[in-house]
Design a protein around this motif. Structure first.
Motif, mmCIF file in Angstrom:
data_model
loop_
_atom_site.group_PDB
_atom_site.id
_atom_site.type_symbol
_atom_site.label_atom_id
_atom_site.label_comp_id
_atom_site.label_asym_id
_atom_site.label_seq_id
_atom_site.Cartn_x
_atom_site.Cartn_y
_atom_site.Cartn_z
ATOM 1 N N GLN A 1 0.915 -1.402 -0.507
ATOM 2 C CA GLN A 1 0.293 0.145 -0.060
ATOM 3 C C GLN A 1 1.016 1.382 0.159
ATOM 4 O O GLN A 1 1.419 2.487 1.341
ATOM 5 C CB GLN A 1 -0.796 0.282 1.413
ATOM 6 N N ASP A 2 1.867 1.864 -1.387
ATOM 7 C CA ASP A 2 2.298 2.781 -1.174
ATOM 8 C C ASP A 2 1.975 3.916 -0.862
ATOM 9 O O ASP A 2 2.988 5.007 0.234
ATOM 10 C CB ASP A 2 2.524 2.472 -2.926
ATOM 11 N N GLU A 3 0.595 4.613 -0.652
ATOM 12 C CA GLU A 3 0.326 5.835 -0.494
ATOM 13 C C GLU A 3 0.161 6.175 0.943
ATOM 14 O O GLU A 3 0.564 6.951 1.771
ATOM 15 C CB GLU A 3 -0.844 6.178 -0.998
ATOM 16 N N LEU A 4 -0.391 4.635 1.702
ATOM 17 C CA LEU A 4 -0.234 4.433 3.169
ATOM 18 C C LEU A 4 0.684 4.288 3.770
ATOM 19 O O LEU A 4 1.425 5.056 4.913
ATOM 20 C CB LEU A 4 -1.174 3.356 3.621
ATOM 21 N N GLY A 5 1.860 3.986 3.152
ATOM 22 C CA GLY A 5 3.215 3.569 3.767
ATOM 23 C C GLY A 5 3.328 5.119 3.505
ATOM 24 O O GLY A 5 4.392 5.333 4.667
ATOM 25 N N LEU A 6 3.578 5.729 2.904
ATOM 26 C CA LEU A 6 4.762 7.128 2.940
ATOM 27 C C LEU A 6 3.953 7.781 3.433
ATOM 28 O O LEU A 6 4.542 8.746 4.326
ATOM 29 C CB LEU A 6 4.720 7.411 0.691
ATOM 30 N N SER A 7 2.872 8.112 3.816
ATOM 31 C CA SER A 7 2.098 8.426 5.172
ATOM 32 C C SER A 7 2.644 8.840 6.381
ATOM 33 O O SER A 7 2.764 8.764 6.782
ATOM 34 C CB SER A 7 0.250 8.432 5.355
ATOM 35 N N VAL A 8 3.089 6.815 6.571
ATOM 36 C CA VAL A 8 2.988 6.149 7.513
ATOM 37 C C VAL A 8 5.087 6.821 7.964
ATOM 38 O O VAL A 8 5.480 7.650 8.817
ATOM 39 C CB VAL A 8 3.280 5.180 8.003
ATOM 40 N N VAL A 9 5.327 6.472 6.701
ATOM 41 C CA VAL A 9 6.678 7.629 6.296
ATOM 42 C C VAL A 9 6.244 9.196 6.880
ATOM 43 O O VAL A 9 7.451 9.488 7.856
ATOM 44 C CB VAL A 9 7.409 7.992 5.906
ATOM 45 N N GLU A 10 6.204 10.057 6.328
ATOM 46 C CA GLU A 10 5.212 11.182 7.185
ATOM 47 C C GLU A 10 5.230 11.696 8.602
ATOM 48 O O GLU A 10 5.982 12.473 9.478
ATOM 49 C CB GLU A 10 4.963 11.982 5.575
ATOM 50 N N ALA A 11 3.924 10.759 8.521
ATOM 51 C CA ALA A 11 4.278 10.882 10.571
ATOM 52 C C ALA A 11 5.247 10.585 11.433
ATOM 53 O O ALA A 11 5.408 11.030 12.007
ATOM 54 C CB ALA A 11 2.322 9.683 10.955
ATOM 55 N N ILE A 12 5.909 9.871 11.051
ATOM 56 C CA ILE A 12 6.929 8.887 11.568
ATOM 57 C C ILE A 12 8.518 10.430 11.724
ATOM 58 O O ILE A 12 8.793 10.565 12.343
ATOM 59 C CB ILE A 12 7.785 7.721 11.548
ATOM 60 N N GLY A 13 8.757 10.188 10.240
ATOM 61 C CA GLY A 13 9.188 11.910 10.123
ATOM 62 C C GLY A 13 10.679 10.438 9.170
ATOM 63 O O GLY A 13 11.358 9.574 9.856
ATOM 64 N N PRO A 14 11.115 11.314 7.445
ATOM 65 C CA PRO A 14 12.463 10.510 7.026
ATOM 66 C C PRO A 14 13.261 10.267 8.162
ATOM 67 O O PRO A 14 13.753 10.105 6.904
ATOM 68 C CB PRO A 14 12.367 11.232 5.857
ATOM 69 N N ILE A 15 13.713 11.388 8.733
ATOM 70 C CA ILE A 15 15.194 11.065 9.494
ATOM 71 C C ILE A 15 15.468 9.820 10.090
ATOM 72 O O ILE A 15 15.556 8.947 9.779
ATOM 73 C CB ILE A 15 15.415 11.996 10.566
ATOM 74 N N ASN A 16 14.049 8.585 10.774
ATOM 75 C CA ASN A 16 13.642 7.664 11.443
ATOM 76 C C ASN A 16 12.854 6.623 10.583
ATOM 77 O O ASN A 16 13.577 5.638 10.915
ATOM 78 C CB ASN A 16 13.166 8.070 12.731
ATOM 79 N N SER A 17 12.253 7.151 9.146
ATOM 80 C CA SER A 17 12.441 5.810 8.522
ATOM 81 C C SER A 17 12.049 5.687 7.075
ATOM 82 O O SER A 17 12.531 6.731 6.717
ATOM 83 C CB SER A 17 10.684 5.996 8.768
ATOM 84 N N THR A 18 12.072 4.494 6.403
ATOM 85 C CA THR A 18 12.132 5.362 4.871
ATOM 86 C C THR A 18 10.999 4.029 4.405
ATOM 87 O O THR A 18 10.736 3.663 5.182
ATOM 88 C CB THR A 18 13.149 4.597 4.389
#
Length: 89
Positions: free
Chosen positions: A50-67
């Motif tokens: 689920q690309d869109e949802l996965g990217l929204s989780v990265v946005e919520a966590i922050g791109p420094i700590n997640s990908t």
């Protein structure tokens, strides 16, 4: 009081320096797990179809700590790519 704050800091950062590959992490329990691991200091790889949802989780966590990495468990190349991405972090 300072000792208590130091204990709380060490407990909340107990995954500092660790990297976690979490499959299915775009939603549900796995999403919560990814967020909790990040809050405890881990870098997390969000792996899901689920690309869109996965990217929204990265946005919520922050791109420094997640990908995010696209991950279809039935596709051997996706599995290899997710593992390779995790190892490179």
């Amino acid at each position: 009081m300072a000792a208590t704050a130091q204990v709380l800091t060490s407990i909340t950062r107990r995954l500092e320096g660790k990297v976690a590959l979490i499959t299915g992490a775009a939603s549900g329990i796995e999403e919560c797990t990814a967020k909790l691991f990040s809050q405890n200091g881990a870098k997390v790889v969000i792996a899901d179809v689920q690309d869109e949802l996965g990217l929204s989780v990265v946005e919520a966590i922050g791109p420094i700590n997640s990908t995010y990495v696209h991950y279809d468990v039935t596709n051997e190349d996706d599995v290899k790519n997710a593992v390779d991405k995790t190892i490179s972090i």
